[in-house]
Design an enzyme around this catalytic site. Structure first.
Site, PDB file in Angstrom:
ATOM      1  CG  ASP A 183      10.305   7.596   8.510  1.00 10.30           C
ATOM      2  OD1 ASP A 183       9.888   6.847   7.369  1.00 10.30           O
ATOM      3  OD2 ASP A 183      11.671   7.876   8.567  1.00 10.30           O
ATOM      4  N   GLY A 184       6.385   6.697   6.819  1.00  8.55           N
ATOM      5  CA  GLY A 184       6.435   7.398   6.580  1.00  8.55           C
ATOM      6  C   GLY A 184       6.930   8.834   4.989  1.00  8.55           C
ATOM      7  N   GLY A 223       0.659  -0.846   0.060  1.00  7.16           N
ATOM      8  CA  GLY A 223       0.344   0.170  -0.058  1.00  7.16           C
ATOM      9  C   GLY A 223       1.108   1.333  -0.011  1.00  7.16           C
ATOM     10  CG  ASP A 251       5.499  -3.299  -4.315  1.00  6.29           C
ATOM     11  OD1 ASP A 251       6.045  -4.582  -4.634  1.00  6.29           O
ATOM     12  OD2 ASP A 251       5.580  -2.324  -3.879  1.00  6.29           O
ATOM     13  CG  ASN A 252       7.561  -0.383  -6.987  1.00  4.23           C
ATOM     14  OD1 ASN A 252       7.121  -0.024  -5.966  1.00  4.23           O
ATOM     15  ND2 ASN A 252       8.869  -0.919  -6.402  1.00  4.23           N
TER      16      ASN A 252
HETATM   17  P1  AMP Z   1       9.397   0.347  -2.662  1.00  2.00           P
HETATM   18  O1  AMP Z   1      10.452  -0.456  -2.055  1.00  2.00           O
HETATM   19  O2  AMP Z   1      10.058   1.540  -2.239  1.00  2.00           O
HETATM   20  O3  AMP Z   1       8.702   0.291  -3.788  1.00  2.00           O
HETATM   21  O4  AMP Z   1       8.516   0.891  -1.240  1.00  2.00           O
HETATM   22  C1  AMP Z   1       7.258  -0.729  -1.250  1.00  2.00           C
HETATM   23  C2  AMP Z   1       6.341  -0.672  -0.336  1.00  2.00           C
HETATM   24  O5  AMP Z   1       7.002   0.178   1.534  1.00  2.00           O
HETATM   25  C3  AMP Z   1       5.388   0.390  -0.492  1.00  2.00           C
HETATM   26  O6  AMP Z   1       4.179  -0.049   0.531  1.00  2.00           O
HETATM   27  C4  AMP Z   1       5.929   2.282   0.255  1.00  2.00           C
HETATM   28  O7  AMP Z   1       5.110   2.660   0.709  1.00  2.00           O
HETATM   29  C5  AMP Z   1       6.372   1.132   1.560  1.00  2.00           C
HETATM   30  N1  AMP Z   1       7.322   2.052   1.846  1.00  2.00           N
HETATM   31  C6  AMP Z   1       8.634   2.689   1.759  1.00  2.00           C
HETATM   32  N2  AMP Z   1       9.332   3.253   2.062  1.00  2.00           N
HETATM   33  C7  AMP Z   1       7.944   4.142   3.346  1.00  2.00           C
HETATM   34  C8  AMP Z   1       8.912   4.796   4.021  1.00  2.00           C
HETATM   35  N3  AMP Z   1       9.374   5.269   4.832  1.00  2.00           N
HETATM   36  N4  AMP Z   1       7.632   4.809   5.311  1.00  2.00           N
HETATM   37  C9  AMP Z   1       6.474   4.180   5.003  1.00  2.00           C
HETATM   38  N5  AMP Z   1       6.525   2.697   4.063  1.00  2.00           N
HETATM   39  C10 AMP Z   1       7.601   2.926   2.641  1.00  2.00           C
HETATM   40 MG    MG Z   2       7.236   0.944  -4.212  1.00  2.00          MG
END
Ligand code: AMP
Ligand code: MG
Length: 555
Positions: free
Chosen positions: A148-149, A113, A303-304
């Protein structure tokens, strides 16, 4: 009710018209409090951006501003940075985070998500186009899991610049409106090696017709929630693939008996199959583009993967410097190299297969989906050949004769550590006349001319002899061929080390370098006077510097 202040309008944004279809038409999470959780039977949760200390606009894209129906200079109004830093809403914005899942590095990862992305709403521009505005790094959401979002400046700058560069290169991509520094620090352990440090935080406003990913469909299929799956697929077809509906007037005739979920479906299995076919085709086109420009996504998890075939989620991506199909910029992937340059087309196919598994209950049979997957491979192959012919200045790719010539070239590029971008620009300058010399424009693309030994030079001379003959066989003039080649072979790509230079300066408070770079990247096929520094091959200092050729998922 919003807890953030709401502005009626903003000069640079004109009067944006919001029409929030996603939240209006799709099931909403009934829980309104913001805490981490599993969200079921809903496509999104309402959540507002977290306000930040001192939002400051570092960069923006004038084209994207125009795209959403704004104009003027956002630097003139501090409320622009407040809105796109997460401190203020514009009338009509209804922020939310989306629920999706995904396969990460080959394994089902469950619910992921929007963990740090918050959609603000959908703008309909004067031309009637729909653009979703999304803040990345805007604070925690129900999908943040243990994180941390937030996002740091270095990764946000990289996302901002690459989104815009890709667009100007002609590669389908999500766009970036703005890069706002938050005035707050974020703690990151960049290489997960026990060395956390404070880094400046930032928020990017991404803009796309849709941010829906393969993982959006996978999550409902994995939970056996066919009703929400069907609702989301129907929504996606109606919103982003309307031409498929018109093309299928017969809708649900000939529904196979196994299609349980299709029993109450809005569309017939044929429409769903056609939709999957379209996703396969746009994904094939996307992958051909990536291979053309030398882009390595770095984290091709499902998811990407955008359902629209756009490049999405710029994380530990990289650009080929010396041509090496095994290269991956992502240190997290260094051992398996699942997502290295040369594997990307295969990985996209694997990802499409996961999507097929998710939507098969709607199609009711596997055959049409398998056929589409096969056509993905064929389309990629023919697309790649046409693309390669274009890069080499040939009008057509004659597989039998051209494949050996192309393969020998790719071997040579790798064996003599040759810059992928500069080589093709240099090749455009090679005359097709009968000449056995090794032109300086070719040698200029080698990283270590001293290591290109006699046997390698002989291979180069031999290859060039065959290449010149091949070009002469088509009878194009050197000038015309050069012009055609320079339209598909960029001179400026957002090189890894240049991004690091832009980051170093931005972290030191100077965003002007980034602005100059963006300006050059707006016309990546045309030589800009005085812009040599943005075309130069990787300097030695950048070879092993963190952030230049090695990146992690930490962002
Ligand atoms: P990513 O590897 O960046 O595509 O992220 C994979 C998942 O991790 C996605 O659901 C992102 O929203 C979540 N995510 C990545 N970095 C953060 C973060 N700093 N805080 C919250 N969720 C994260
Ligand atoms: Mg992603």
């Amino acid at each position: 009710m919003h807890s953030l202040p709401v502005s009626e309008s903003l000069e640079s944004l004109g009067s944006l018209r919001f029409d929030n279809r996603f939240t209006r038409l799709l099931p909403e999470d009934p829980e309104s409090r913001n805490f981490r959780r599993q969200v079921t039977a809903a496509c999104y949760s309402r959540v507002e951006p977290a306000a930040v200390a001192a939002p400051k606009l570092l960069a923006y894209s004038p084209e994207v501003l125009q795209l959403i129906g704004g104009d003027g200079d956002p630097h003139d109004d501090p409320r622009f940075a407040e809105i796109f830093g997460g401190n203020r809403l514009l009338a009509g914005m209804e922020p939310y985070a989306m629920c999706y899942g995904g396969h990460q590095f080959g394994n089902w990862a469950g619910q992921l998500g929007d963990g740090r992305a918050i959609n603000l709403g959908e703008v309909v521009n004067p031309q009637g186009q729909r653009w979703v505005l999304q803040l990345k790094g805007a604070g925690p959401t129900p999908y943040s899991r243990s994180a941390d979002g937030l996002a740091v400046l270095r990764s946000s700058l990289r996302e901002f610049i690459c989104s815009e560069a890709m667009h100007h290169l002609g590669v389908p991509t999500t766009r970036a409106l703005s890069l706002v520094e938050t005035g707050e620090s974020v703690i990151r352990d960049m290489f997960y090696d026990g060395n956390p440090r404070r880094e400046p935080g930032a928020v990017v406003c991404r803009v796309s017709p849709s941010f829906i990913r393969f993982g959006h469909f996978e999550i409902f299929a994995s939970r056996g929630d066919l009703e929400t799956l069907r609702t989301l697929v129907d929504y996606t077809i109606e919103t982003d693939f309307p031409d498929l509906i018109q093309a299928d007037p017969s809708a649900d005739v000939a529904r196979p008996p196994v299609a349980a979920a299709a029993a109450q479906a809005k569309f017939g299995p044929e429409t769903y199959a056609r939709w999957f076919e379209r996703v396969c085709q746009t994904t094939a086109e996307l992958l051909v583009h990536w291979m053309r420009v030398g882009f390595v996504h770095g984290v091709m998890n499902t998811d990407n993967m955008s359902i629209l075939g756009l490049t999405i989620d710029y994380g530990p991506y990289g650009w080929l410097e010396d041509y090496d199909p095994q290269w991956t910029p992502n240190t997290t992937d260094a051992s398996g190299r699942r997502y290295c340059f040369g594997n990307q087309p295969q990985v996209a196919l694997w990802n499409l297969l996961q999507l097929a598994n998710a939507v098969v209950p709607l199609v009711g049979q596997t055959k049409p989906l398998e056929d589409s997957l096969q056509r993905y491979s064929q389309s990629f192959e023919t697309g790649w050949q046409t693309m390669m012919a274009g890069k080499l200045g040939w009008k057509r790719y004659h597989a039998a004769a051209d494949a050996p010539l192309t393969e020998e070239l790719l071997g040579l590029l790798a064996d003599s550590e040759t810059d992928y971008t500069l080589f093709f620009r240099g090749l455009a300058d090679v005359s097709a006349g009968e000449d056995d010399s090794l032109p300086a424009s070719i040698a200029a693309a080698w990283y270590h001319p001293d290591r290109v030994d006699e046997p390698l030079r002989t291979r180069w001379t031999e290859w060039l002899r065959r290449y010149r003959g091949r070009v002469r066989s088509e009878g194009n003039s050197d000038a015309l061929r050069r012009e055609a080649m320079n339209r598909v072979n960029p001179i400026y790509v957002p090189r890894n080390y240049l991004a690091q230079l832009a980051i170093d300066r931005a972290e030191a408070g100077d965003a002007s370098w980034l602005a100059d770079w963006l300006e050059v990247l707006r016309t990546p096929y045309d030589e800009s006077p005085g812009a040599e520094r943005f075309a130069a091959k990787r300097p030695e200092w950048a070879r092993n510097r963190a952030g230049c050729s090695m990146l992690s998922c930490s962002s």
